[in-house]
Design an enzyme around this catalytic site. Structure first.
Site, PDB file in Angstrom:
ATOM      1  N   ASP A 269       1.697 -25.088   8.904  1.00 52.06           N
ATOM      2  CA  ASP A 269       1.536 -24.624  10.291  1.00 52.06           C
ATOM      3  C   ASP A 269       2.704 -23.681  10.550  1.00 52.06           C
ATOM      4  O   ASP A 269       3.846 -24.123  10.704  1.00 52.06           O
ATOM      5  CB  ASP A 269       1.559 -25.821  11.235  1.00 52.06           C
ATOM      6  CG  ASP A 269       1.225 -25.455  12.676  1.00 52.06           C
ATOM      7  OD1 ASP A 269       1.383 -24.286  13.041  1.00 52.06           O
ATOM      8  OD2 ASP A 269       0.805 -26.354  13.431  1.00 52.06           O
ATOM      9  N   HIS A 363      -4.432 -24.860  22.731  1.00 51.60           N
ATOM     10  CA  HIS A 363      -3.535 -24.570  23.851  1.00 51.60           C
ATOM     11  C   HIS A 363      -3.459 -23.066  24.052  1.00 51.60           C
ATOM     12  O   HIS A 363      -3.803 -22.275  23.167  1.00 51.60           O
ATOM     13  CB  HIS A 363      -2.142 -25.150  23.585  1.00 51.60           C
ATOM     14  CG  HIS A 363      -1.542 -24.728  22.264  1.00 51.60           C
ATOM     15  ND1 HIS A 363      -0.953 -23.500  22.059  1.00 51.60           N
ATOM     16  CD2 HIS A 363      -1.459 -25.379  21.072  1.00 51.60           C
ATOM     17  CE1 HIS A 363      -0.525 -23.412  20.815  1.00 51.60           C
ATOM     18  NE2 HIS A 363      -0.823 -24.535  20.178  1.00 51.60           N
ATOM     19  N   HIS A 370       3.284 -22.724  22.921  1.00 49.26           N
ATOM     20  CA  HIS A 370       2.503 -23.477  23.904  1.00 49.26           C
ATOM     21  C   HIS A 370       2.700 -22.737  25.215  1.00 49.26           C
ATOM     22  O   HIS A 370       3.615 -23.027  25.988  1.00 49.26           O
ATOM     23  CB  HIS A 370       2.969 -24.931  23.973  1.00 49.26           C
ATOM     24  CG  HIS A 370       2.584 -25.725  22.769  1.00 49.26           C
ATOM     25  ND1 HIS A 370       1.646 -26.730  22.795  1.00 49.26           N
ATOM     26  CD2 HIS A 370       2.968 -25.628  21.478  1.00 49.26           C
ATOM     27  CE1 HIS A 370       1.489 -27.233  21.576  1.00 49.26           C
ATOM     28  NE2 HIS A 370       2.291 -26.574  20.756  1.00 49.26           N
ATOM     29  N   TYR A 400      -6.267 -36.883  10.240  1.00 44.23           N
ATOM     30  CA  TYR A 400      -5.068 -37.410   9.607  1.00 44.23           C
ATOM     31  C   TYR A 400      -5.306 -38.888   9.295  1.00 44.23           C
ATOM     32  O   TYR A 400      -5.479 -39.693  10.209  1.00 44.23           O
ATOM     33  CB  TYR A 400      -3.853 -37.236  10.528  1.00 44.23           C
ATOM     34  CG  TYR A 400      -3.789 -35.844  11.111  1.00 44.23           C
ATOM     35  CD1 TYR A 400      -3.142 -34.814  10.441  1.00 44.23           C
ATOM     36  CD2 TYR A 400      -4.440 -35.538  12.317  1.00 44.23           C
ATOM     37  CE1 TYR A 400      -3.112 -33.526  10.954  1.00 44.23           C
ATOM     38  CE2 TYR A 400      -4.417 -34.261  12.838  1.00 44.23           C
ATOM     39  CZ  TYR A 400      -3.749 -33.255  12.152  1.00 44.23           C
ATOM     40  OH  TYR A 400      -3.753 -31.987  12.672  1.00 44.23           O
TER      41      TYR A 400
END
Length: 449
Positions: A269, A363, A370, A400
């Protein structure tokens, strides 16, 4: 220093738009960020306050932007509005150690403000701009030191009634107005975010081609950061997550210090910051370049849910609709894989996939990762704000499965997330994340080279 790719006239227009929302006889104060000490006499790489930057384009610390909206009924001689910048003065001795400063004289010209003063003049001049105003707008509580300065000014004005001084009797939080503006991106902002996505996507592609058994997660991270910097993005938009094996199941894993192992998945990420704007992209792929059966099944399920959610994005839709679609796809898929048991309709209505899909679907994205902007949540935390053209968001479903989970061993320790950056257009959406391989076939092809 941020080298903005946005013309200064757009910053002027933003200030005018904010002034238009302010009541007559009001003043708004928007402070810059301060430098933050990392250790002793070294500082972290400076990150400007994003509200201040959005309105000014100015990248030095400690500055202050003052927006004044006069009341035409009180004075026919004053300008309707004024834009004032306080900034550090030119100082050759400081500049030889710490870098060049713009200075008040050039700031007035370069950043197209009506007046610019040095910070040395702040305590004397700022009360003059607040004096006699009915309303004061600022982000109370955002910076304690700035709060103290503002309240000291107010005390001076309240104690000066005999000298004809008066303080505002209304204080309003300025953030809502700025954040509503920031939520809708201009063409210039979108162009920067497209470029940030291209750079970031290429960095993910580079990581796929580089990753291999025996390397450390931080070595993969270094390849990503190299790609960012080599293409003009001096910094990552946030701490990069490079998690191999079970580390992929830790949502905000940033240690990035373990060795990669064949047979494991690697979740990355990572996004670049370009001209102040963030990209936020996640890809998951096998260290050895080939998905095994279980990995492929889980990966394709997450990908199917992401594609389905993205397809809902258009003006008038909202996150709640996208979430419903993603949850249904994930729940049905987990049921078919045997990771959820029971009545399928009940599982879907109960959002049973949240056992493994443990974060939100996405988001807002922009100057902050964010990013600011109201989601308009109802009492059940459904995000009901209608999408409008110019909004940019992430769509990032993930699954996950803990290494100790009571499931078949083949699923244990698997973490998969896929994240793209999506622009709402007049007719639907545009996926800005075009250069990061996403299908199993494309990922395996990159890793085979």
């Amino acid at each position: 220093m941020i080298h903005t790719r946005i013309d200064m006239h757009e910053f002027v227009a933003r200030r005018a738009a904010l002034l238009a929302t302010m009541p007559d006889n009001s003043v708004a104060l928007i402070p810059a960020a301060k430098e933050v000490t990392r250790s002793r006499d070294t500082e972290y790489l400076f990150c400007q306050d994003k509200d201040f930057y959005y309105l000014s384009g100015f990248h030095e610390p400690d500055a202050l932007l003052v927006l004044v909206k006069n009341d035409p009924a009180l004075s026919m001689t004053e300008a309707a509005t004024e834009t004032v910048l306080f900034c550090r003065d030119k100082d050759p001795e400081q500049e030889v150690w710490h870098g060049r400063r713009v200075g008040a004289e050039q700031a007035e010209i370069q950043f197209k403000v009506d007046l610019a003063y040095t910070l040395d003049e702040l305590e004397q001049i700022l009360p003059m701009y607040i004096n006699g105003k009915q309303t004061l707008l600022f982000a109370q509580g955002a910076q304690a030191e700035f709060d103290n300065l503002v309240f000291a000014c107010l005390e001076v004005l309240r104690g000066g009634a005999k000298q004809g001084l008066s303080a505002p009797n209304t204080i309003v939080d300025i953030r809502d107005s700025i954040h509503e503006m920031r939520l809708i991106k201009s063409d210039a902002e979108i162009a920067v975010m497209r470029e940030a996505n291209v750079i970031s996507g290429n960095a993910h592609k580079r990581a796929m081609a580089f990753a291999a058994q025996g390397q450390f997660e931080y070595q993969v991270e270094a390849e990503i950061l190299h790609e960012f910097a080599a293409n003009g993005a001096r910094a990552a938009a946030y701490g990069s997550i490079v998690g191999g094996g079970e580390n992929a199941t830790i949502l905000h894993y940033t240690d990035n210090d373990e060795v990669l192992v064949d047979g494991d998945l690697l979740l990355i990420d990572a996004g670049a910051e370009l001209s102040g704007y963030a990209a936020d992209i996640t890809r998951t792929f096998p260290v050895d370049g080939k998905f095994n059966e279980a990995q492929a099944a889980l990966y394709n399920l997450v990908l199917e849910s992401q594609i389905a959610a993205i397809e809902t994005i258009k003006p008038g839709s909202n996150f709640a609709i996208a979430n419903k679609v993603a949850n249904e796809v994930l729940t049905k898929g987990l049921y078919e894989l045997g990771l959820l048991t029971g009545e399928l309709d009940t599982l879907i209505s109960d959002k049973a996939c949240k056992k493994y899909f443990i974060h939100g679907l996405g988001h807002w994205l922009g100057l902050d990762v964010h990013d600011v902007g109201d989601y308009q949540m109802d009492e059940n935390k459904n995000q009901l704000r209608s999408f409008k053209a110019g909004m940019v968001m992430t769509i990032e479903p993930g699954l996950y499965i803990d290494a100790e989970a009571d499931v078949d061993e083949k699923w244990q320790g698997l973490g998969v997330r896929i994240e793209d950056n999506i622009l709402v257009t007049e007719t639907g959406y545009e996926n800005l994340t075009t250069t990061a391989p996403k299908t199993i076939a494309d990922i395996e092809a990159v890793m085979a080279k």
